[in-house]
Design a protein around this motif. Structure first.
Motif, PDB file in Angstrom:
ATOM      1  N   GLU A   1       2.526  29.997  11.978  1.00  0.00           N
ATOM      2  CA  GLU A   1       2.467  29.856  13.426  1.00  0.00           C
ATOM      3  C   GLU A   1       3.204  30.999  14.118  1.00  0.00           C
ATOM      4  O   GLU A   1       2.728  31.531  15.135  1.00  0.00           O
ATOM      5  CB  GLU A   1       3.049  28.514  13.865  1.00  0.00           C
ATOM      6  CG  GLU A   1       2.945  28.293  15.359  1.00  0.00           C
ATOM      7  CD  GLU A   1       3.367  26.898  15.805  1.00  0.00           C
ATOM      8  OE1 GLU A   1       3.280  26.630  17.018  1.00  0.00           O
ATOM      9  OE2 GLU A   1       3.771  26.087  14.945  1.00  0.00           O
ATOM     10  N   ALA A   2       4.351  31.395  13.580  1.00  0.00           N
ATOM     11  CA  ALA A   2       5.102  32.496  14.183  1.00  0.00           C
ATOM     12  C   ALA A   2       4.292  33.789  14.164  1.00  0.00           C
ATOM     13  O   ALA A   2       4.305  34.559  15.130  1.00  0.00           O
ATOM     14  CB  ALA A   2       6.422  32.688  13.440  1.00  0.00           C
TER      15      ALA A   2
ATOM     16  N   PHE B   1      11.546  27.443   9.211  1.00  0.00           N
ATOM     17  CA  PHE B   1      12.201  27.121  10.476  1.00  0.00           C
ATOM     18  C   PHE B   1      11.803  28.160  11.529  1.00  0.00           C
ATOM     19  O   PHE B   1      11.791  29.351  11.257  1.00  0.00           O
ATOM     20  CB  PHE B   1      13.718  27.119  10.306  1.00  0.00           C
ATOM     21  CG  PHE B   1      14.215  26.232   9.199  1.00  0.00           C
ATOM     22  CD1 PHE B   1      14.762  24.992   9.477  1.00  0.00           C
ATOM     23  CD2 PHE B   1      14.120  26.639   7.869  1.00  0.00           C
ATOM     24  CE1 PHE B   1      15.217  24.167   8.456  1.00  0.00           C
ATOM     25  CE2 PHE B   1      14.572  25.818   6.841  1.00  0.00           C
ATOM     26  CZ  PHE B   1      15.112  24.579   7.137  1.00  0.00           C
ATOM     27  N   MET B   2      11.501  27.690  12.717  1.00  0.00           N
ATOM     28  CA  MET B   2      11.124  28.588  13.806  1.00  0.00           C
ATOM     29  C   MET B   2      11.749  28.099  15.110  1.00  0.00           C
ATOM     30  O   MET B   2      11.706  26.907  15.419  1.00  0.00           O
ATOM     31  CB  MET B   2       9.602  28.656  13.955  1.00  0.00           C
ATOM     32  CG  MET B   2       9.120  29.487  15.141  1.00  0.00           C
ATOM     33  SD  MET B   2       7.308  29.581  15.275  1.00  0.00           S
ATOM     34  CE  MET B   2       6.909  27.874  15.729  1.00  0.00           C
TER      35      MET B   2
ATOM     36  N   LEU C   1       0.224  26.520  17.892  1.00  0.00           N
ATOM     37  CA  LEU C   1      -0.905  27.340  17.469  1.00  0.00           C
ATOM     38  C   LEU C   1      -0.912  27.626  15.967  1.00  0.00           C
ATOM     39  O   LEU C   1      -1.454  28.636  15.524  1.00  0.00           O
ATOM     40  CB  LEU C   1      -0.927  28.647  18.258  1.00  0.00           C
ATOM     41  CG  LEU C   1      -1.551  28.494  19.650  1.00  0.00           C
ATOM     42  CD1 LEU C   1      -0.861  29.350  20.680  1.00  0.00           C
ATOM     43  CD2 LEU C   1      -3.034  28.831  19.589  1.00  0.00           C
ATOM     44  N   GLY C   2      -0.341  26.738  15.183  1.00  0.00           N
ATOM     45  CA  GLY C   2      -0.324  26.943  13.739  1.00  0.00           C
ATOM     46  C   GLY C   2      -1.704  27.048  13.128  1.00  0.00           C
ATOM     47  O   GLY C   2      -1.892  27.699  12.097  1.00  0.00           O
TER      48      GLY C   2
ATOM     49  N   PRO D   1       4.345  30.798  23.525  1.00  0.00           N
ATOM     50  CA  PRO D   1       5.803  30.806  23.457  1.00  0.00           C
ATOM     51  C   PRO D   1       6.351  32.075  22.793  1.00  0.00           C
ATOM     52  O   PRO D   1       5.743  32.614  21.861  1.00  0.00           O
ATOM     53  CB  PRO D   1       6.126  29.574  22.605  1.00  0.00           C
ATOM     54  CG  PRO D   1       4.928  28.695  22.727  1.00  0.00           C
ATOM     55  CD  PRO D   1       3.757  29.618  22.857  1.00  0.00           C
ATOM     56  N   GLU D   2       7.475  32.521  23.280  1.00  0.00           N
ATOM     57  CA  GLU D   2       8.182  33.632  22.652  1.00  0.00           C
ATOM     58  C   GLU D   2       8.849  33.143  21.367  1.00  0.00           C
ATOM     59  O   GLU D   2       9.545  32.124  21.365  1.00  0.00           O
ATOM     60  CB  GLU D   2       9.253  34.183  23.599  1.00  0.00           C
ATOM     61  CG  GLU D   2      10.131  35.253  22.984  1.00  0.00           C
ATOM     62  CD  GLU D   2      11.346  35.574  23.827  1.00  0.00           C
ATOM     63  OE1 GLU D   2      12.245  36.284  23.333  1.00  0.00           O
ATOM     64  OE2 GLU D   2      11.416  35.090  24.989  1.00  0.00           O
ATOM     65  N   VAL D   3       8.621  33.852  20.289  1.00  0.00           N
ATOM     66  CA  VAL D   3       9.270  33.522  19.020  1.00  0.00           C
ATOM     67  C   VAL D   3      10.652  34.168  19.016  1.00  0.00           C
ATOM     68  O   VAL D   3      10.787  35.388  19.123  1.00  0.00           O
ATOM     69  CB  VAL D   3       8.446  34.020  17.818  1.00  0.00           C
ATOM     70  CG1 VAL D   3       9.172  33.709  16.517  1.00  0.00           C
ATOM     71  CG2 VAL D   3       7.065  33.380  17.817  1.00  0.00           C
ATOM     72  N   VAL D   4      11.685  33.340  18.891  1.00  0.00           N
ATOM     73  CA  VAL D   4      13.059  33.823  18.938  1.00  0.00           C
ATOM     74  C   VAL D   4      13.599  34.100  17.545  1.00  0.00           C
ATOM     75  O   VAL D   4      14.280  35.097  17.311  1.00  0.00           O
ATOM     76  CB  VAL D   4      13.962  32.796  19.657  1.00  0.00           C
ATOM     77  CG1 VAL D   4      15.419  33.216  19.604  1.00  0.00           C
ATOM     78  CG2 VAL D   4      13.504  32.605  21.093  1.00  0.00           C
TER      79      VAL D   4
END
Length: 258
Positions: A59-60, A86-87, A204-205, A73-76
């Motif tokens: 997903e990331a 973990f995301m 959105l995986g 979404p912004e991936v941090v």
């Protein structure tokens, strides 16, 4: 939390309180938390689900690829250990379309716009396969590891009597696909609209190249469940492409075990 967090994830969360998010049916655990003036989500995928589209590492990558193509979404931070993946993502703006479920004309318009934006994403360089064939292979993995949805319901398909019937039928009715970029789990909980009517997409995986009727089928099912048949029909008619009941049924059946 009993699970051991990777250092980068633990460091970002710090002393923030984690609140379990109980919306959705994913086997991944989701927690919200605040840091400064921002709100964030921590999503955890158990290691056994890492080879599937429940993977938050996948997903990331999807979210990073979509950045600049769609509002996502912004991936941090992303990390993994022996326990899972973990995301951390930043919260998107607005409210989910589910909050507008009692405004049929509005939600039909917004779902139609959501489909338009998704299908407008160019796929010539998209590295994510979400085709029916790929998803059936994934489904085989889930069933083999007893990870498929246990509360599946075959009653609306009287010719299917068992899990094996469903799996065999899906393999035997694999459709020829009209490829577009697909959300993969398009529903009123996974699209947000802000005060300026801008749309934002989450979860959105399963995003990737798939048949255009995958997303249409899931939206139609969502509207049937949460509104009524007239609204669901209005959505289909508004697409201007004619109905394809066979494909809608295939993708509903495929989704039954997820």
């Amino acid at each position: 939390m009993a699970i051991q967090l990777p250092k980068i994830i633990e460091h970002f969360i710090g002393n923030a309180a984690l609140t379990c998010d109980e919306i959705g049916e994913s086997p991944c655990d989701v927690y919200s938390f605040k840091r400064g003036n921002g709100r964030f989500f921590l999503k955890i995928c158990p290691a056994i689900l890492a080879p599937t589209t429940y993977s938050v590492s996948r997903e990331a990558h999807v979210l990073s690829w979509l950045s600049g193509r769609l509002s996502v979404p912004e991936v941090v931070a992303v990390a993994s250990n022996a326990e899972g993946e973990f995301m951390i993502t930043r919260c998107v703006k607005g409210e989910p379309l589910q909050a507008l479920i009692n405004e049929p004309s509005t939600i039909v318009t917004l779902f139609s716009e959501a489909l338009h934006q998704l299908n407008a994403v160019p796929i010539f360089d998209c590295p994510f396969d979400s085709s029916a064939k790929y998803r059936l292979k994934e489904l085989g993995y889930l069933v083999a590891h007893a990870l498929g949805e246990a509360s599946y319901n075959l009653q609306k398909w009287p010719y299917l009597h068992s899990l094996q019937d469903l799996l065999s039928h899906l393999h035997n009715t694999l459709p020829t696909e009209q490829r577009v970029f697909s959300h993969g789990d398009l529903c009123a909980a996974n699209v947000f609209v802000d005060a300026q009517d801008n749309l934002h997409f989450i979860d959105l995986g399963r995003g990737g190249v798939a048949d255009r009727w995958l997303d249409i089928a899931l939206v139609h099912r969502n509207l049937l469940r949460d509104t009524n048949a007239d609204v669901a029909s209005e959505f289909l008619e508004g697409l201007g492409i004619g109905d394809n009941p066979a494909k809608r049924e295939f993708f509903e059946q495929l989704d039954e075990l997820f």
